[in-house]
Design a protein around this motif. Structure first.
Motif, PDB file in Angstrom:
ATOM      1  N   UNK A   1       4.788   5.268   8.608  1.00  0.00           N
ATOM      2  CA  UNK A   1       3.417   5.946   8.170  1.00  0.00           C
ATOM      3  C   UNK A   1       3.036   7.141   8.788  1.00  0.00           C
ATOM      4  N   UNK A   2       2.959   7.086  10.107  1.00  0.00           N
ATOM      5  CA  UNK A   2       2.633   8.272  11.051  1.00  0.00           C
ATOM      6  C   UNK A   2       3.497   9.496  10.689  1.00  0.00           C
ATOM      7  N   UNK A   3       4.953   9.478  10.527  1.00  0.00           N
ATOM      8  CA  UNK A   3       5.708  10.270  10.308  1.00  0.00           C
ATOM      9  C   UNK A   3       5.735  10.550   8.840  1.00  0.00           C
ATOM     10  N   UNK A   4       5.160  10.036   7.983  1.00  0.00           N
ATOM     11  CA  UNK A   4       5.107  10.490   6.295  1.00  0.00           C
ATOM     12  C   UNK A   4       6.459  10.375   5.822  1.00  0.00           C
ATOM     13  N   UNK A   5       7.278   9.144   6.146  1.00  0.00           N
ATOM     14  CA  UNK A   5       8.261   8.945   5.874  1.00  0.00           C
ATOM     15  C   UNK A   5       8.208   7.902   4.702  1.00  0.00           C
ATOM     16  N   UNK A   6       7.216   7.286   4.359  1.00  0.00           N
ATOM     17  CA  UNK A   6       7.148   6.160   3.649  1.00  0.00           C
ATOM     18  C   UNK A   6       6.539   6.337   2.176  1.00  0.00           C
ATOM     19  N   UNK A   7       6.193   7.676   1.977  1.00  0.00           N
ATOM     20  CA  UNK A   7       5.694   8.239   0.474  1.00  0.00           C
ATOM     21  C   UNK A   7       6.354   7.473  -0.581  1.00  0.00           C
ATOM     22  N   UNK A   8       7.671   7.611  -0.606  1.00  0.00           N
ATOM     23  CA  UNK A   8       8.440   7.221  -1.673  1.00  0.00           C
ATOM     24  C   UNK A   8       8.285   5.545  -2.162  1.00  0.00           C
ATOM     25  N   UNK A   9       8.188   4.916  -0.856  1.00  0.00           N
ATOM     26  CA  UNK A   9       8.202   3.412  -1.125  1.00  0.00           C
ATOM     27  C   UNK A   9       6.741   3.306  -1.562  1.00  0.00           C
TER      28      UNK A   9
ATOM     29  N   UNK B   1       3.042   1.744  -6.078  1.00  0.00           N
ATOM     30  CA  UNK B   1       1.727   1.818  -6.720  1.00  0.00           C
ATOM     31  C   UNK B   1       1.981   2.266  -8.176  1.00  0.00           C
ATOM     32  N   UNK B   2       2.984   2.915  -8.775  1.00  0.00           N
ATOM     33  CA  UNK B   2       3.044   3.058 -10.026  1.00  0.00           C
ATOM     34  C   UNK B   2       3.512   1.891 -10.649  1.00  0.00           C
ATOM     35  N   UNK B   3       4.294   1.146 -10.115  1.00  0.00           N
ATOM     36  CA  UNK B   3       4.961  -0.048 -10.835  1.00  0.00           C
ATOM     37  C   UNK B   3       3.636  -1.281 -10.930  1.00  0.00           C
ATOM     38  N   UNK B   4       2.761  -1.113  -9.870  1.00  0.00           N
ATOM     39  CA  UNK B   4       1.823  -2.071  -9.947  1.00  0.00           C
ATOM     40  C   UNK B   4       0.689  -1.780 -10.921  1.00  0.00           C
TER      41      UNK B   4
ATOM     42  N   UNK C   1      -3.466  -3.013  -3.963  1.00  0.00           N
ATOM     43  CA  UNK C   1      -2.555  -1.637  -4.561  1.00  0.00           C
ATOM     44  C   UNK C   1      -3.041  -1.411  -5.884  1.00  0.00           C
ATOM     45  N   UNK C   2      -3.358  -2.484  -6.724  1.00  0.00           N
ATOM     46  CA  UNK C   2      -3.794  -2.319  -8.264  1.00  0.00           C
ATOM     47  C   UNK C   2      -4.932  -1.587  -8.305  1.00  0.00           C
ATOM     48  N   UNK C   3      -5.891  -1.711  -7.375  1.00  0.00           N
ATOM     49  CA  UNK C   3      -7.288  -1.225  -7.347  1.00  0.00           C
ATOM     50  C   UNK C   3      -7.189   0.243  -6.725  1.00  0.00           C
ATOM     51  N   UNK C   4      -6.418   0.645  -6.078  1.00  0.00           N
ATOM     52  CA  UNK C   4      -5.956   1.901  -5.790  1.00  0.00           C
ATOM     53  C   UNK C   4      -6.778   2.304  -4.551  1.00  0.00           C
ATOM     54  N   UNK C   5      -6.890   1.244  -3.460  1.00  0.00           N
ATOM     55  CA  UNK C   5      -8.015   1.417  -2.488  1.00  0.00           C
ATOM     56  C   UNK C   5      -6.670   1.129  -1.229  1.00  0.00           C
ATOM     57  N   UNK C   6      -5.506   0.871  -1.399  1.00  0.00           N
ATOM     58  CA  UNK C   6      -4.761   0.900  -0.340  1.00  0.00           C
ATOM     59  C   UNK C   6      -3.283   1.113  -0.782  1.00  0.00           C
ATOM     60  N   UNK C   7      -2.632   1.796   0.283  1.00  0.00           N
ATOM     61  CA  UNK C   7      -1.006   1.975  -0.178  1.00  0.00           C
ATOM     62  C   UNK C   7      -0.431   0.617   0.262  1.00  0.00           C
ATOM     63  N   UNK C   8       0.906   0.325  -0.495  1.00  0.00           N
ATOM     64  CA  UNK C   8       1.509  -0.891  -0.182  1.00  0.00           C
ATOM     65  C   UNK C   8       1.926  -1.136   1.281  1.00  0.00           C
ATOM     66  N   UNK C   9       2.457   0.272   1.973  1.00  0.00           N
ATOM     67  CA  UNK C   9       2.286  -0.032   3.366  1.00  0.00           C
ATOM     68  C   UNK C   9       1.127  -0.455   4.130  1.00  0.00           C
ATOM     69  N   UNK C  10      -0.056  -0.168   3.756  1.00  0.00           N
ATOM     70  CA  UNK C  10      -1.141  -0.653   4.441  1.00  0.00           C
ATOM     71  C   UNK C  10      -1.316  -2.044   4.194  1.00  0.00           C
ATOM     72  N   UNK C  11      -0.810  -2.635   3.161  1.00  0.00           N
ATOM     73  CA  UNK C  11      -0.813  -4.153   3.044  1.00  0.00           C
ATOM     74  C   UNK C  11       0.124  -4.837   3.782  1.00  0.00           C
ATOM     75  N   UNK C  12       1.517  -4.374   3.652  1.00  0.00           N
ATOM     76  CA  UNK C  12       2.678  -4.645   4.132  1.00  0.00           C
ATOM     77  C   UNK C  12       2.110  -4.808   5.937  1.00  0.00           C
TER      78      UNK C  12
END
Length: 212
Positions: free
Chosen positions: A25-33, A38-41, A173-184
């Motif tokens: 997250x801090x190195x911004x290498x999780x954007x694709x994940x 997000x798009x799927x949900x 994630x569905x509500x658009x208030x968190x990234x999946x990595x936040x939840x994970x």
């Protein structure tokens, strides 16, 4: 009987995984994940799922969590007379909440702006709803597990607990208030916290039972 060290191993594994997520997250290498999930949900958007996401946001918010916590504590103290379980509950749930505040202040990650269904303030990483859900319902499942003997009863308990925790996380994630990595990360941190204190709770109970 020797205290099982499985909770300690789970604590270690969870912390290592959480550190990896935080690094990406801090190195911004999780954007694709994040974007793929997000798009799927959010691709499943419908009036029903939007209403369900709002419901999950409600039961995972501060007031319901506080109400459920108070009811549980009163039941443990006055109903079951389980003082030790009460202490475990307070440490797990209260400590998880404080830990979330510290981590959000440390990482200061802004919330996603791809598509907002709900509005939230504050930082995004790790998800407070995910951490609260895992710690609250996780410790409740643990405490109830000991009082349910039939295997089918324990299975139902685990399924219900897992579904509540999962749906609260997915709804964020569905509500658009968190990234999946936040939840994970929220699951991993809170799960590690829960496992750590379960170990020490069992260690204390075993030590007291053997008189050591």
């Amino acid at each position: 009987m020797k205290v099982r060290k499985t909770p300690l191993y789970l604590t270690l594994l969870g912390l290592i995984a959480a550190i990896f997520v935080a690094y990406f997250v801090t190195t911004e290498r999780i954007s694709a994940f994040d974007e793929a999930i997000i798009h799927a949900v959010q691709g499943q958007e419908s009036p029903f799922w939007t209403a369900f996401a709002k419901f999950c946001a409600l039961i995972g918010s501060s007031i319901p969590v506080i109400v459920i916590s108070i009811i549980t504590m009163l039941f443990l103290y006055f109903g079951l007379k389980h003082r030790e379980e009460l202490i475990l509950f307070v440490i797990v749930v209260g400590g998880s909440a404080l830990l979330n505040v510290v981590l959000k202040g440390l990482f200061t990650r802004e919330r996603p702006t791809i598509h907002r269904i709900l509005e939230e303030t504050g930082y995004s990483f790790p998800s407070g709803h995910a951490m609260a859900a895992f710690s609250l319902y996780g410790v409740i499942v643990f405490l109830l597990w000991k009082h349910i003997r039939p295997r089918w009863g324990r299975t139902i308990l685990l399924i219900i607990g897992a579904l509540i925790i999962a749906m609260i996380g997915i709804s964020r994630v569905y509500a658009g208030v968190h990234y999946p990595s936040d939840v994970l990360a929220g699951y991993l941190v809170s799960g590690s916290w829960l496992a750590f204190w379960i170990y020490w709770y069992q260690w204390y109970r075993e030590r007291r039972a053997t008189g050591k």
